[in-house]
Design an enzyme around this catalytic site. Structure first.
Site, PDB file in Angstrom:
ATOM      1  N   ASP A  32      30.292  34.174  40.028  1.00  0.00           N
ATOM      2  CA  ASP A  32      31.605  34.051  39.603  1.00  0.00           C
ATOM      3  C   ASP A  32      32.423  35.188  40.637  1.00  0.00           C
ATOM      4  O   ASP A  32      32.339  36.470  40.314  1.00  0.00           O
ATOM      5  CB  ASP A  32      32.046  34.176  38.192  1.00  0.00           C
TER       6      ASP A  32
ATOM      7  N   TRP B 166      34.740  38.325  31.123  1.00  0.00           N
ATOM      8  CA  TRP B 166      34.489  37.031  31.944  1.00  0.00           C
ATOM      9  C   TRP B 166      33.159  36.802  32.062  1.00  0.00           C
ATOM     10  O   TRP B 166      32.745  35.494  31.864  1.00  0.00           O
ATOM     11  CB  TRP B 166      35.221  37.220  33.384  1.00  0.00           C
TER      12      TRP B 166
ATOM     13  N   LYS C 250      43.628  34.813  43.030  1.00  0.00           N
ATOM     14  CA  LYS C 250      43.599  36.112  43.386  1.00  0.00           C
ATOM     15  C   LYS C 250      43.445  36.642  44.855  1.00  0.00           C
ATOM     16  O   LYS C 250      44.344  37.381  45.339  1.00  0.00           O
ATOM     17  CB  LYS C 250      42.427  36.740  42.611  1.00  0.00           C
TER      18      LYS C 250
END
Length: 361
Positions: A172, A102, A196
């Protein structure tokens, strides 16, 4: 009704209480004679939902007054581009901490926009750890330092964050937001896809300091400017209204559970069950992440035989476990234990792991 033991990495588990509340209000929201999905985003009822979600997030996460809370679309992947578009200044560069897939995706998007530099990397350790604070070097021309607080694929998580001084720290937090208390004032921007820990997919939370939000370059499209969404209270265009409503319900659930500090203890209790099953297996199960970087959200592990891993996945699915197959890029096994995953699911998994080892060890 039999609920699955849901260990999906995202979209992920949503609290059953929240799903039942949404079910009750699905057809008729607060006597309006229509679903929240059917009403205008300019209506007073929806504006209340929009404002409540922001207010609850401020309360639960301890967000200071000099920050804006935005509820946007496009997922964290759109933020990979919005951040450099808005924040890389002339002569400056976006600095990135490379910790896995990511972080790499965020860096690749920034390279399309402006100059970038890698401030630290754990690639030499196959991204199975987070860097020490001493390893992170912020260049003099950095417009910001970006990191990924939790890497879902490798199962690693920062336990502390660097002090970047006057350089804005960007995080993030898609996979661990509200899983533990943090000091928001140490960050310039925090962003997170909701799917999530916050609710369903479709809405992205952006927490941005006032000074970073007010001067978006006039050369980029309106939808990609932070000041556009600040001025319109995240209602510049039609929002993902049902997703925002669901986020509001999840935030109410977290508050009712005792808040973020209680969530952290709950998550530690849950993940200890599974990490203990790995560590006490005598080498039958092998943890992937280095112990000091182990995630409270994504537990990655292997079995010494790929055939046994396939058998583990097959048998676990037959027993009602969902999402235990590792990411396609790395293989292995992964259990995602986000806030909404019940303790009972982790107890059941730990028991299944013990039973599987007895039968195949």
């Amino acid at each position: 009704m039999t609920r699955a033991f849901n260990f999906n990495a995202g979209p992920a588990a949503i609290p059953l209480e929240v799903l039942k509340q949404a079910q009750e209000q699905f057809v008729d929201y607060k006597g309006a004679g229509m679903s929240i999905m059917e009403m205008s985003h300019r209506s007073a009822l929806y504006e209340q939902v929009n404002n409540e979600a922001q207010s609850l997030l401020r309360e639960l996460f301890g967000i200071p007054d000099n920050y804006h809370v935005l509820l946007l679309q496009g997922g964290a992947s759109t933020q990979f581009a919005m951040l450099p578009l808005n924040l890389i200044r002339p002569g400056g560069a976006g600095a990135y901490v490379m910790t896995g897939a990511w972080a790499d995706k965020a860096l690749k998007e920034a390279k399309l926009v402006g100059d970038t530099v890698i401030a630290a990397s754990t690639e030499a350790d196959k991204f199975m750890r987070m860097p020490d604070m001493s390893e992170i070097v912020v260049p003099d021309n950095a417009s910001y330092l970006h990191l990924t607080s939790n890497e879902t694929i490798g199962g690693t998580q920062f336990t502390e964050f660097p002090n970047t001084g006057n350089v804005p720290l960007i995080a993030d937090m898609s996979s661990d937001i509200l899983s533990r208390p943090i000091d928001v004032s140490n960050f310039g921007v925090i962003y997170a896809g909701a799917q999530k820990n916050l609710g369903p997919s479709g809405v992205t939370v952006v927490i941005i300091r006032d000074d970073l939000a007010k001067d978006s370059p006039k050369t980029i499209p309106s939808m990609f400017r932070y000041d556009t969404h600040v001025k319109t209270n995240s209602l510049y265009n039609t929002p993902p209204s049902f997703s925002v409503y669901m986020v509001s319900l999840v935030l109410q659930w977290i508050k009712a559970k005792g808040g973020v500090a209680q969530m952290e203890q709950y998550n530690r209790d849950k993940t200890k069950l599974i990490y203990d099953a790995i560590d006490q297996s005598g080498g039958f199960y092998l943890g992937c992440a280095q112990p000091q970087s182990r995630s409270l959200m994504n537990i990655t592990f292997r079995i010494h035989s790929e055939e046994l891993e396939k058998q583990f996945i097959k048998e676990s699915e037959q027993e009602g476990f969902i999402g235990l197959k590792g990411h396609r890029d790395v293989g292995g096994l992964r259990a995602s234990t986000y806030n909404a995953v019940p303790l009972e699911s982790c107890q059941a998994l730990a028991q299944f792991m013990a039973d599987f080892q007895k039968r195949n060890g």
